[in-house]
Design a protein around this motif. Structure first.
Motif, PDB file in Angstrom:
ATOM      1  N   GLN A   1       0.826  -1.207   0.000  1.00  0.00           N
ATOM      2  CA  GLN A   1       0.000   0.000   0.000  1.00  0.00           C
ATOM      3  C   GLN A   1       0.863   1.261   0.000  1.00  0.00           C
ATOM      4  O   GLN A   1       0.515   2.260  -0.645  1.00  0.00           O
ATOM      5  N   LEU A   2       1.981   1.221   0.694  1.00  0.00           N
ATOM      6  CA  LEU A   2       2.893   2.364   0.682  1.00  0.00           C
ATOM      7  C   LEU A   2       3.447   2.608  -0.714  1.00  0.00           C
ATOM      8  O   LEU A   2       3.527   3.756  -1.174  1.00  0.00           O
ATOM      9  N   LEU A   3       3.796   1.541  -1.420  1.00  0.00           N
ATOM     10  CA  LEU A   3       4.330   1.687  -2.775  1.00  0.00           C
ATOM     11  C   LEU A   3       3.278   2.203  -3.740  1.00  0.00           C
ATOM     12  O   LEU A   3       3.594   3.003  -4.633  1.00  0.00           O
ATOM     13  N   ILE A   4       2.043   1.763  -3.586  1.00  0.00           N
ATOM     14  CA  ILE A   4       0.980   2.253  -4.466  1.00  0.00           C
ATOM     15  C   ILE A   4       0.760   3.750  -4.268  1.00  0.00           C
ATOM     16  O   ILE A   4       0.661   4.520  -5.235  1.00  0.00           O
ATOM     17  N   GLY A   5       0.689   4.185  -3.020  1.00  0.00           N
ATOM     18  CA  GLY A   5       0.511   5.616  -2.758  1.00  0.00           C
ATOM     19  C   GLY A   5       1.677   6.445  -3.268  1.00  0.00           C
ATOM     20  O   GLY A   5       1.475   7.524  -3.846  1.00  0.00           O
ATOM     21  N   MET A   6       2.894   5.944  -3.081  1.00  0.00           N
ATOM     22  CA  MET A   6       4.062   6.675  -3.573  1.00  0.00           C
ATOM     23  C   MET A   6       4.088   6.723  -5.089  1.00  0.00           C
ATOM     24  O   MET A   6       4.512   7.729  -5.677  1.00  0.00           O
ATOM     25  N   ALA A   7       3.640   5.653  -5.758  1.00  0.00           N
ATOM     26  CA  ALA A   7       3.608   5.640  -7.223  1.00  0.00           C
ATOM     27  C   ALA A   7       2.634   6.679  -7.755  1.00  0.00           C
ATOM     28  O   ALA A   7       2.935   7.390  -8.722  1.00  0.00           O
ATOM     29  N   ILE A   8       1.463   6.806  -7.117  1.00  0.00           N
ATOM     30  CA  ILE A   8       0.482   7.794  -7.564  1.00  0.00           C
ATOM     31  C   ILE A   8       1.012   9.211  -7.362  1.00  0.00           C
ATOM     32  O   ILE A   8       0.883  10.080  -8.233  1.00  0.00           O
ATOM     33  N   GLY A   9       1.630   9.467  -6.216  1.00  0.00           N
ATOM     34  CA  GLY A   9       2.161  10.802  -5.964  1.00  0.00           C
ATOM     35  C   GLY A   9       3.399  11.118  -6.783  1.00  0.00           C
ATOM     36  O   GLY A   9       3.618  12.275  -7.158  1.00  0.00           O
ATOM     37  N   PHE A  10       4.203  10.090  -7.085  1.00  0.00           N
ATOM     38  CA  PHE A  10       5.435  10.328  -7.828  1.00  0.00           C
ATOM     39  C   PHE A  10       5.164  10.793  -9.248  1.00  0.00           C
ATOM     40  O   PHE A  10       5.921  11.610  -9.795  1.00  0.00           O
ATOM     41  N   ILE A  11       4.090  10.285  -9.860  1.00  0.00           N
ATOM     42  CA  ILE A  11       3.779  10.692 -11.236  1.00  0.00           C
ATOM     43  C   ILE A  11       3.533  12.191 -11.306  1.00  0.00           C
ATOM     44  O   ILE A  11       4.026  12.879 -12.210  1.00  0.00           O
ATOM     45  N   MET A  12       2.803  12.731 -10.332  1.00  0.00           N
ATOM     46  CA  MET A  12       2.569  14.166 -10.333  1.00  0.00           C
ATOM     47  C   MET A  12       3.821  14.940  -9.929  1.00  0.00           C
ATOM     48  O   MET A  12       4.027  16.075 -10.369  1.00  0.00           O
ATOM     49  N   ARG A  13       4.667  14.335  -9.129  1.00  0.00           N
ATOM     50  CA  ARG A  13       5.920  14.986  -8.742  1.00  0.00           C
ATOM     51  C   ARG A  13       6.849  15.130  -9.935  1.00  0.00           C
ATOM     52  O   ARG A  13       7.640  16.070 -10.002  1.00  0.00           O
ATOM     53  N   VAL A  14       6.737  14.220 -10.910  1.00  0.00           N
ATOM     54  CA  VAL A  14       7.556  14.305 -12.120  1.00  0.00           C
ATOM     55  C   VAL A  14       7.251  15.585 -12.886  1.00  0.00           C
ATOM     56  O   VAL A  14       8.152  16.204 -13.470  1.00  0.00           O
ATOM     57  N   ILE A  15       5.983  15.995 -12.907  1.00  0.00           N
ATOM     58  CA  ILE A  15       5.608  17.231 -13.603  1.00  0.00           C
ATOM     59  C   ILE A  15       6.328  18.424 -12.989  1.00  0.00           C
ATOM     60  O   ILE A  15       6.856  19.295 -13.703  1.00  0.00           O
ATOM     61  N   PHE A  16       6.403  18.467 -11.678  1.00  0.00           N
ATOM     62  CA  PHE A  16       7.096  19.574 -11.009  1.00  0.00           C
ATOM     63  C   PHE A  16       8.598  19.489 -11.240  1.00  0.00           C
ATOM     64  O   PHE A  16       9.278  20.516 -11.311  1.00  0.00           O
ATOM     65  N   ALA A  17       9.127  18.287 -11.340  1.00  0.00           N
ATOM     66  CA  ALA A  17      10.553  18.150 -11.666  1.00  0.00           C
ATOM     67  C   ALA A  17      10.837  18.681 -13.061  1.00  0.00           C
ATOM     68  O   ALA A  17      11.906  19.271 -13.304  1.00  0.00           O
ATOM     69  N   ALA A  18       9.895  18.478 -13.993  1.00  0.00           N
ATOM     70  CA  ALA A  18      10.064  19.025 -15.342  1.00  0.00           C
ATOM     71  C   ALA A  18      10.057  20.549 -15.322  1.00  0.00           C
ATOM     72  O   ALA A  18      10.830  21.198 -16.040  1.00  0.00           O
ATOM     73  N   VAL A  19       9.199  21.134 -14.491  1.00  0.00           N
ATOM     74  CA  VAL A  19       9.153  22.597 -14.376  1.00  0.00           C
ATOM     75  C   VAL A  19      10.464  23.119 -13.796  1.00  0.00           C
ATOM     76  O   VAL A  19      11.008  24.132 -14.261  1.00  0.00           O
ATOM     77  N   GLU A  20      10.994  22.434 -12.794  1.00  0.00           N
ATOM     78  CA  GLU A  20      12.274  22.851 -12.212  1.00  0.00           C
ATOM     79  C   GLU A  20      13.405  22.714 -13.224  1.00  0.00           C
ATOM     80  O   GLU A  20      14.306  23.564 -13.276  1.00  0.00           O
ATOM     81  N   ALA A  21      13.364  21.656 -14.037  1.00  0.00           N
ATOM     82  CA  ALA A  21      14.386  21.499 -15.079  1.00  0.00           C
ATOM     83  C   ALA A  21      14.307  22.627 -16.098  1.00  0.00           C
ATOM     84  O   ALA A  21      15.340  23.136 -16.554  1.00  0.00           O
ATOM     85  N   ALA A  22      13.082  23.029 -16.451  1.00  0.00           N
ATOM     86  CA  ALA A  22      12.939  24.163 -17.375  1.00  0.00           C
ATOM     87  C   ALA A  22      13.498  25.437 -16.764  1.00  0.00           C
ATOM     88  O   ALA A  22      14.153  26.238 -17.454  1.00  0.00           O
ATOM     89  N   GLY A  23      13.261  25.648 -15.487  1.00  0.00           N
ATOM     90  CA  GLY A  23      13.821  26.823 -14.829  1.00  0.00           C
ATOM     91  C   GLY A  23      15.340  26.797 -14.790  1.00  0.00           C
ATOM     92  O   GLY A  23      15.988  27.848 -14.950  1.00  0.00           O
ATOM     93  N   GLU A  24      15.913  25.620 -14.572  1.00  0.00           N
ATOM     94  CA  GLU A  24      17.376  25.512 -14.590  1.00  0.00           C
ATOM     95  C   GLU A  24      17.935  25.866 -15.966  1.00  0.00           C
ATOM     96  O   GLU A  24      18.935  26.590 -16.087  1.00  0.00           O
ATOM     97  N   ILE A  25      17.291  25.362 -17.011  1.00  0.00           N
ATOM     98  CA  ILE A  25      17.762  25.636 -18.379  1.00  0.00           C
ATOM     99  C   ILE A  25      17.648  27.120 -18.702  1.00  0.00           C
ATOM    100  O   ILE A  25      18.577  27.741 -19.247  1.00  0.00           O
ATOM    101  N   VAL A  26      16.502  27.705 -18.372  1.00  0.00           N
ATOM    102  CA  VAL A  26      16.289  29.127 -18.656  1.00  0.00           C
ATOM    103  C   VAL A  26      17.277  29.985 -17.878  1.00  0.00           C
ATOM    104  O   VAL A  26      17.857  30.943 -18.407  1.00  0.00           O
ATOM    105  N   GLY A  27      17.500  29.656 -16.611  1.00  0.00           N
ATOM    106  CA  GLY A  27      18.436  30.437 -15.808  1.00  0.00           C
ATOM    107  C   GLY A  27      19.854  30.385 -16.342  1.00  0.00           C
ATOM    108  O   GLY A  27      20.561  31.406 -16.372  1.00  0.00           O
ATOM    109  N   LEU A  28      20.273  29.213 -16.783  1.00  0.00           N
ATOM    110  CA  LEU A  28      21.622  29.104 -17.343  1.00  0.00           C
ATOM    111  C   LEU A  28      21.736  29.847 -18.668  1.00  0.00           C
ATOM    112  O   LEU A  28      22.777  30.454 -18.953  1.00  0.00           O
ATOM    113  N   GLN A  29      20.695  29.798 -19.492  1.00  0.00           N
ATOM    114  CA  GLN A  29      20.746  30.504 -20.771  1.00  0.00           C
ATOM    115  C   GLN A  29      20.764  32.017 -20.573  1.00  0.00           C
ATOM    116  O   GLN A  29      21.366  32.748 -21.368  1.00  0.00           O
ATOM    117  N   MET A  30      20.119  32.496 -19.528  1.00  0.00           N
ATOM    118  CA  MET A  30      20.077  33.938 -19.265  1.00  0.00           C
ATOM    119  C   MET A  30      21.332  34.436 -18.565  1.00  0.00           C
ATOM    120  O   MET A  30      21.500  35.642 -18.400  1.00  0.00           O
TER     121      MET A  30
END
Length: 269
Positions: free
Chosen positions: A78-107
């Motif tokens: 049950q712990l793994l199932i809950g973490m799997a559901i939350g991790f998928i949405m956490r990936v979206i925020f990781a993508a946003v942070e990666a975009a911010g890292e790229i933009v910051g370095l380019q600027m």
């Protein structure tokens, strides 16, 4: 005098502990809920509150002792199932942070960083700005409520059972990690394109006027152009991020469906 048997006590505990474990697994990993700024007491209290509400509506629990090996296996599952559901949405925020890292370095803002308590490391200012925008949009579109709804529905489509889950569902969770690069590049692509043209223009200017101090004028130009482009592209940030959140919910449903179908296929009733 009220007397309780071991069977009654075990039934009450498993009706509460196992759902609570899945809920706390999601709260621990999911964005906004699992942020380190949220006190642990609030997270645990929210998990207990949700468990108390949904526990009477759950399907019958397996007749397994809570302290037995099978009970501990179900608890970890049950712990793994809950973490799997939350991790998928956490990936979206990781993508946003990666975009911010790229933009910051380019600027040229690679030096403008500070300590981020969530990642326990140094984070660029632009990445933190993108992360705050993503969190506000996540709350604005009621994605936090939809995420809790997906979690509650998972108890019906993927009920608590001693049957082991197939690894294919967790493989889909790991495969969704490619979204970090795809969405991050989509968010940062306009700034990357403009900054590439800006750097090419500065290179041509340097070749045509070698006596020009490129280090003195290059940084203000790249920083100014980057801020202007960032301001112009912010209106397109919300629709793309909202679409990514919707894709995250679709991926969550696919993972739950995969775990459910394979479990029924491998372990028929």
């Amino acid at each position: 005098m009220i007397s309780l048997t071991d069977a009654q006590l075990n039934a009450w505990l498993i009706n509460f502990i196992w759902p609570l474990t899945r809920i706390l697994g999601l709260i621990m990993v999911a964005p906004v809920f699992g942020h380190r700024s949220v006190p642990a007491r609030v997270k645990i209290g929210l998990g207990i509150f949700i468990a108390l509400i949904i526990s009477p509506t759950l399907p019958p629990m397996p007749n397994v002792g809570l302290g037995s090996w099978h009970g501990l296996f179900i608890l970890v599952q049950q712990l793994l199932i809950g973490m799997a559901i939350g991790f998928i949405m956490r990936v979206i925020f990781a993508a946003v942070e990666a975009a911010g890292e790229i933009v910051g370095l380019q600027m040229g803002l690679g030096f403008a960083s500070f300590f981020d308590p969530q990642s326990a490391g140094q984070t660029l200012v632009v990445a933190q700005f993108f992360n705050m925008l993503a969190a506000l949009l996540f709350l604005a579109v009621n994605a936090h409520l939809l995420l809790l709804g997906v979690l509650v529905d998972s108890f019906q489509s993927l009920p608590i059972s001693p049957q082991p889950l197939s690894a294919a569902g967790f493989y889909n969770v790991a495969a969704f990690g490619s979204t970090v690069f795809a969405v991050g590049l989509q968010l940062a692509l306009p700034v990357i394109a403009i900054m590439l043209m800006t750097n090419l223009s500065l290179g041509i200017l340097t070749r045509s006027a070698p006596q020009l101090n490129i280090f003195a004028i290059g940084f203000p130009i790249t920083l100014g152009v980057g801020l202007i482009v960032l301001d112009l592209t912010l209106p397109y940030f919300a629709p793309l991020l909202e679409q990514s959140i919707q894709n995250g919910f679709k991926a969550t449903a696919m993972v739950i469906q995969t775990l459910e179908s394979l479990a029924k296929l491998d372990y028929p009733d």
